[in-house]
Design an enzyme around this catalytic site. Structure first.
Site, PDB file in Angstrom:
ATOM      1  CE1 TYR A   6      -3.618  -2.552   0.629  1.00  0.00           C
ATOM      2  CE2 TYR A   6      -2.561  -3.043   2.719  1.00  0.00           C
ATOM      3  CZ  TYR A   6      -3.505  -3.336   1.769  1.00  0.00           C
ATOM      4  OH  TYR A   6      -4.340  -4.411   1.944  1.00  0.00           O
ATOM      5  CE1 TYR A 133      -8.537  -4.600   1.786  1.00  0.00           C
ATOM      6  CE2 TYR A 133      -8.771  -6.101   3.632  1.00  0.00           C
ATOM      7  CZ  TYR A 133      -8.047  -5.633   2.564  1.00  0.00           C
ATOM      8  OH  TYR A 133      -6.832  -6.193   2.262  1.00  0.00           O
ATOM      9  CG  ASP A 223     -14.125 -11.003   6.033  1.00  0.00           C
ATOM     10  OD1 ASP A 223     -13.399 -11.442   6.950  1.00  0.00           O
ATOM     11  OD2 ASP A 223     -13.686 -10.334   5.072  1.00  0.00           O
ATOM     12  CE  LYS A 250      -6.210  -8.206   9.160  1.00  0.00           C
ATOM     13  NZ  LYS A 250      -7.256  -7.940   8.168  1.00  0.00           N
TER      14      LYS A 250
END
Ligand code: PLP
Length: 402
Positions: A6, A133, A223, A250
Site C-alpha cells: 500500500y 474490505y 467475514d 488475523k
C-alpha cells in the site's frame, strides 16, 4: 529490494526497522514503541508470548508442515475439533488456508457452488456492503468497495454481479426485493468494518439480514477476519447472529503465522456431500493446515479462554470510553469505540498527516490511513500503556506535550 504494501514507493516514508518485540512493545535500535496496531490487528496476546513460542517449538520437533492432500495430522485435527465445539451453532466444517483473502475466496466459491450443485445456475450475484474490505485478491477486491483501495479494478468497469449497499435496513430490504432470486450470498464484516474506515453499525441490521437470507434461501457470510476473537467486545459476532459461512484469520494464530479458516454449517456442507465428483470443493492451498500454524492457533484459543480475554477486552473498552469521552475538536467528525477498537475520524486527511512520526517520538507505533486515526491494541496491554496510546491521539489535536 522489498516492495512494500500500500505504498507509493517513490514517496514512502522509510519503515521503522524492528529488531526485537515483546509484549505490546516493538523495539527499534533507538526506541521502544507500543504497538497500537497489533501488527494489522492480529497480535492479540502480544509478541514473544512464552506459551505460544513453546507451542511452535514443540511441534517443530515433530514436523513443520505436511500437506493436507492425502495426509492429515494431529494439530489440524485438534484445531478443527476445537473450532467445531467452540464456534456457535453448527459451524462445524473447517477449510484451512494461508490468508484471510484466500479464506474469503473460498467462502465465495462455496456460496456459488452450493447453488451450482443444485443446478440453480442463475444465482451468480453477490450482495455486499459499501466501504467493504474483504482482502486484496481479485474476487475479494470485487466484493470490496473499491472507492479507496482497488483503483486497478477500474480496468474492468462495474461488475454487474455485485451490489453494494449501505448498512441501512431499508437498503437491505430493497436489495433483497430486487435481487433475491439471483443472489447466492450476502457477505459482510459484521458490526465493524475495518479497512473501510472502522465503521460501526447496529446488530439489528444483521438480524434483519439473517431473516431475509432465510426467507429467500441466500447464504449469509460473516467475514470475521478482523472482528473475530473479541475485537468488537463479542467473542465472535457469530455468537449473536449465526451466519452460514464464517471466515476467521488475523487473530487465529495470535498473529504468529499467516493462517485462516472458512467454516461452514451442516447445511452448506451437505450441499457438497454426495456421489458426484464434480460437486466436490476444488480448492487446496499448498500450506493449508500448516502444523505450526494449527499448533499456535490451538494455544492461542486456550489462552483466550483460560485468561478470560473477554473481560480484558471489556476493560480496554471502559478505559477507552473514559479517556475519549468529552474529547472533541472542530477537525474531528466522530470518535467511535467498539470493544478493543477506537477510531478518530477527521474531515480532512491532511489533519492527521505527520501523526505517525509524532506518535513515534512519544513511544507509540500507529498507522493512520485516509481520514482515520485508530488503535487496535493487543488485549494484554496494561492500563498505563493504553492511556498513553489514547493520550497521544488527543495530544496530536491539542499539540500539548504529554
Ligand atoms: C485483513 C482482512 C482480510 C484479508 O486478510 P489477509 O490475511 O490480509 O489476506 C479479509 N477480510 C477482512 C475483514 C480483513 O480485515
Amino acid at each position: 529490494m522489498i516492495w512494500y504494501p500500500y505504498e507509493q514507493m517513490k514517496t514512502m516514508h522509510p519503515p521503522y526497522k524492528i529488531i526485537d518485540a515483546e509484549g505490546v512493545y516493538l523495539y527499534t535500535e533507538e526506541r521502544k514503541l507500543i504497538d497500537s496496531v497489533s501488527s494489522w490487528w492480529s497480535v492479540i496476546h502480544g509478541y514473544k508470548h512464552p506459551e505460544l513460542n513453546q507451542a511452535i517449538e514443540d511441534q517443530l520437533k515433530k514436523f513443520a508442515h505436511v500437506m493436507l492432500g492425502g495426509l492429515t495430522h494431529e494439530p489440524a485435527q485438534r484445531l478443527s475439533e476445537k473450532l467445531q465445539s467452540w464456534l456457535p451453532g453448527d459451524l462445524d466444517y473447517c477449510f484451512f488456508s494461508d490468508s484471510g483473502s484466500v479464506a474469503v475466496e473460498v467462502a465465495l466459491k462455496i456460496a456459488l457452488q452450493y447453488y451450482m450443485n443444485r443446478d440453480e445456475t442463475d444465482r451468480t450475484m453477490i450482495l455486499s456492503l459499501e466501504h467493504a474490505y474483504h482482502g486484496d485478491t481479485f474476487k475479494t477486491m470485487d466484493v470490496g468497495d473499491d472507492e479507496d483501495y482497488h483503483f486497478v479494478l477500474k480496468a474492468y468497469g462495474k461488475n454487474p454481479d455485485i451490489v453494494h449497499i449501505p448498512t441501512e435496513i431499508a437498503a437491505l430490504e430493497e436489495a433483497f426485493t430486487k435481487y433475491h432470486d439471483r443472489l447466492n450470498c450476502f457477505i459482510v464484516e459484521p458490526l465493524l468494518q475495518g479497512a473501510g474506515g472502522m465503521r460501526m453499525y447496529d446488530i439489528a441490521f444483521l438480524r434483519r439480514a439473517r431473516e431475509l437470507c432465510d426467507r429467500y434461501d441466500v447464504l449469509l457470510i460473516f467475514d470475521e477476519v478482523a472482528t473475530g476473537f473479541g475485537r468488537t467486545g463479542n467473542r465472535f459476532v457469530a455468537d449473536l447472529v449465526l451466519p452460514d459461512i464464517l471466515v476467521l484469520g488475523k487473530g487465529l494464530t495470535g498473529g504468529y503465522i499467516g493462517h485462516a479458516v472458512t467454516v461452514a454449517t451442516q447445511r452448506v456442507y451437505d450441499g457438497f456431500y454426495d456421489d458426484h465428483p464434480e460437486h466436490a470443493l476444488m480448492h487446496g492451498p499448498t500450506f493449508m493446515g500448516n502444523a505450526l500454524a494449527c499448533s499456535v492457533a490451538l494455544k492461542s484459543i486456550e489462552l483466550f479462554e483460560r485468561d478470560d480475554y473477554l473481560s480484558k477486552i471489556r476493560r480496554i473498552e471502559e478505559i477507552t470510553r473514559r479517556e475519549m469521552q468529552d474529547f472533541s475538536d472542530p477537525r474531528i467528525k466522530e470518535v467511535r469505540t467498539m470493544g478493543a477498537c477506537v477510531c478518530v475520524e477527521v474531515y480532512d486527511p491532511s489533519d492527521i498527516r505527520g501523526y505517525q512520526q509524532f506518535a513515534c517520538e512519544r513511544g507509540v507505533f500507529s498507522r493512520p490511513f485516509l481520514n482515520y486515526l485508530y488503535a487496535m491494541v493487543p488485549y494484554i496491554i496494561r492500563e498505563e500503556d493504553l492511556v498513553k496510546v489514547l493520550r497521544t491521539m488527543k495530544a496530536w489535536f491539542g499539540r500539548n506535550s504529554i
